[in-house]
Write an enzyme that holds these catalytic residues in place. Sequence first.
Site, PDB file in Angstrom:
ATOM      1  N   SER A 139       0.853  -1.189   0.000  1.00  0.00           N
ATOM      2  CA  SER A 139       0.000   0.000   0.000  1.00  0.00           C
ATOM      3  C   SER A 139       0.887   1.237   0.000  1.00  0.00           C
ATOM      4  O   SER A 139       1.894   1.302  -0.706  1.00  0.00           O
ATOM      5  CB  SER A 139      -0.907  -0.078   1.241  1.00  0.00           C
ATOM      6  OG  SER A 139      -1.665   1.078   1.386  1.00  0.00           O
ATOM      7  N   TYR A 153      -5.541   8.311  -6.019  1.00  0.00           N
ATOM      8  CA  TYR A 153      -4.495   7.328  -5.674  1.00  0.00           C
ATOM      9  C   TYR A 153      -4.625   6.935  -4.196  1.00  0.00           C
ATOM     10  O   TYR A 153      -4.647   5.747  -3.855  1.00  0.00           O
ATOM     11  CB  TYR A 153      -3.126   7.951  -5.953  1.00  0.00           C
ATOM     12  CG  TYR A 153      -1.942   7.270  -5.287  1.00  0.00           C
ATOM     13  CD1 TYR A 153      -1.440   6.067  -5.776  1.00  0.00           C
ATOM     14  CD2 TYR A 153      -1.315   7.850  -4.184  1.00  0.00           C
ATOM     15  CE1 TYR A 153      -0.347   5.457  -5.182  1.00  0.00           C
ATOM     16  CE2 TYR A 153      -0.216   7.247  -3.583  1.00  0.00           C
ATOM     17  CZ  TYR A 153       0.262   6.053  -4.086  1.00  0.00           C
ATOM     18  OH  TYR A 153       1.339   5.451  -3.496  1.00  0.00           O
TER      19      TYR A 153
HETATM   20  N1  LIG Z   1       8.988   4.027  -3.018  1.00  0.00           N
HETATM   21  C1  LIG Z   1       8.206   4.566  -2.102  1.00  0.00           C
HETATM   22  O1  LIG Z   1       8.618   5.455  -1.299  1.00  0.00           O
HETATM   23  C2  LIG Z   1       6.774   4.150  -1.997  1.00  0.00           C
HETATM   24  C3  LIG Z   1       5.952   4.877  -1.131  1.00  0.00           C
HETATM   25  C4  LIG Z   1       4.638   4.491  -1.001  1.00  0.00           C
HETATM   26  C5  LIG Z   1       4.153   3.401  -1.694  1.00  0.00           C
HETATM   27  N2  LIG Z   1       4.965   2.705  -2.528  1.00  0.00           N
HETATM   28  C6  LIG Z   1       4.395   1.543  -3.217  1.00  0.00           C
HETATM   29  O2  LIG Z   1       5.351   0.521  -3.342  1.00  0.00           O
HETATM   30  C7  LIG Z   1       5.091  -0.236  -4.541  1.00  0.00           C
HETATM   31  C8  LIG Z   1       6.369  -0.320  -5.352  1.00  0.00           C
HETATM   32  O3  LIG Z   1       6.794   1.003  -5.623  1.00  0.00           O
HETATM   33  P1  LIG Z   1       8.263   1.353  -6.140  1.00  0.00           P
HETATM   34  O4  LIG Z   1       8.554   2.710  -5.630  1.00  0.00           O
HETATM   35  O5  LIG Z   1       9.182   0.223  -5.851  1.00  0.00           O
HETATM   36  O6  LIG Z   1       7.964   1.449  -7.723  1.00  0.00           O
HETATM   37  P2  LIG Z   1       8.984   1.415  -8.957  1.00  0.00           P
HETATM   38  O7  LIG Z   1       8.269   2.142 -10.040  1.00  0.00           O
HETATM   39  O8  LIG Z   1      10.326   1.913  -8.534  1.00  0.00           O
HETATM   40  O9  LIG Z   1       9.108  -0.124  -9.331  1.00  0.00           O
HETATM   41  C9  LIG Z   1       7.981  -0.811  -9.828  1.00  0.00           C
HETATM   42  C10 LIG Z   1       8.443  -1.988 -10.678  1.00  0.00           C
HETATM   43  O10 LIG Z   1       7.256  -2.613 -11.182  1.00  0.00           O
HETATM   44  C11 LIG Z   1       7.291  -2.642 -12.613  1.00  0.00           C
HETATM   45  N3  LIG Z   1       5.917  -2.441 -13.090  1.00  0.00           N
HETATM   46  C12 LIG Z   1       5.246  -1.261 -13.137  1.00  0.00           C
HETATM   47  N4  LIG Z   1       4.016  -1.435 -13.641  1.00  0.00           N
HETATM   48  C13 LIG Z   1       3.906  -2.758 -13.929  1.00  0.00           C
HETATM   49  C14 LIG Z   1       2.871  -3.532 -14.477  1.00  0.00           C
HETATM   50  N5  LIG Z   1       1.716  -2.974 -14.855  1.00  0.00           N
HETATM   51  N6  LIG Z   1       3.062  -4.873 -14.639  1.00  0.00           N
HETATM   52  C15 LIG Z   1       4.248  -5.443 -14.266  1.00  0.00           C
HETATM   53  N7  LIG Z   1       5.290  -4.738 -13.753  1.00  0.00           N
HETATM   54  C16 LIG Z   1       5.111  -3.406 -13.572  1.00  0.00           C
HETATM   55  C17 LIG Z   1       8.203  -1.495 -12.996  1.00  0.00           C
HETATM   56  O11 LIG Z   1       8.759  -1.679 -14.300  1.00  0.00           O
HETATM   57  C18 LIG Z   1       9.253  -1.555 -11.886  1.00  0.00           C
HETATM   58  O12 LIG Z   1      10.269  -2.492 -12.157  1.00  0.00           O
HETATM   59  C19 LIG Z   1       3.945   0.490  -5.252  1.00  0.00           C
HETATM   60  O13 LIG Z   1       2.716  -0.137  -4.961  1.00  0.00           O
HETATM   61  C20 LIG Z   1       3.960   1.887  -4.645  1.00  0.00           C
HETATM   62  O14 LIG Z   1       2.697   2.521  -4.658  1.00  0.00           O
HETATM   63  C21 LIG Z   1       6.264   3.070  -2.702  1.00  0.00           C
END
Ligand SMILES: NC(=O)c1ccc[n+]([C@@H]2O[C@H](COP(=O)([O-])OP(=O)(O)OC[C@H]3O[C@@H](n4cnc5c(N)ncnc54)[C@H](O)[C@@H]3O)[C@@H](O)[C@H]2O)c1
Length: 267
Positions: A139, A153
Amino acid sequence: MLEGKVAIVTGGGGGIGRGIVERFVAEGASVVFAEVDVDRARETQAAVGERVVGVVCDVREPHTSEALVVAARDNFGRVDVLVNNVGHFGGRRVAFHEQTDDEWDALYQVNLAHVFACSRAVLPRLVEQGDGGTIVNVSTIEAFRAIPTRAVYSAFKAAITGFTRSLAVEYARHGVRVNAIAPDVTETLQVPYSRWVGPEDEHLIPTWVPLGRFGQPSDVAGVAVFLASELSNFVTGTTVHVDGGTFAAGGWFPTEEGGWTNRPRRP
Ligand SMILES: NC(=O)c1ccc[n+]([C@@H]2O[C@H](COP(=O)([O-])OP(=O)(O)OC[C@H]3O[C@@H](n4cnc5c(N)ncnc54)[C@H](O)[C@@H]3O)[C@@H](O)[C@H]2O)c1
């Protein structure tokens, strides 16, 4: 911690998902991961090595969820853990009333629809196997705190909280546990904090994050291991905040004089 277990991780080629794939394999699991970017999928598979199968796919597409379950079964014979990790805060930063139906639908597809679809595809296997299993939904802290101009979102991520609770109770009788992780300020491809914050502002990081640093994918991965493993056998229907203390801090900030304020001049 995960010896002999088989996991499916969505978005496993980058960011938090990649961190989870690496840590799960280090803990003894076999992993099928979904990744939309072919280069990231290849690179992750090559780097993490044996016991990892990358499936190049878009989790928003119909039937992808079933294909991931088939890949887990064909390669490793079963599935024990699903990590629904893919999510994104979206495109244009404009006022809520200027956003379009298509933009809201895109946010639904990337943040929620595949969480339902992958869970629905995996649950019959977990029930049939008869020895438990876990689902971990990724989340955001913004399911619990505001994010102006990203209300939709935030609403879809908040829906993950309700989904996690209700699914946890519904499937508890089968020994299946369902929990969520709410990250914040974690350095990834999506939010590359080290590029956004120049050296002249680095001293401000402890003002923004009580633990004094940005998170790394490995910070989230550690909690995913806990929730996927027997360490958390009596934990279900809950969300773990992995945020360095930002949610707890609320509007409180340290002052330059070593005190605290909820009325910063330049927050
Ligand atoms: N990084 C943060 O600080 C943060 C904060 C709050 C929530 N989140 C949540 O953590 C999760 C991961 O975020 P992140 O920051 O690692 O994202 P990111 O964009 O850095 O990595 C996501 C990965 O998933 C792949 N991807 C994206 N869409 C896809 C799809 N439709 N099908 C298959 N692969 C797909 C991308 O190519 C990438 O490799 C998300 O749900 C995000 O909302 C992250």
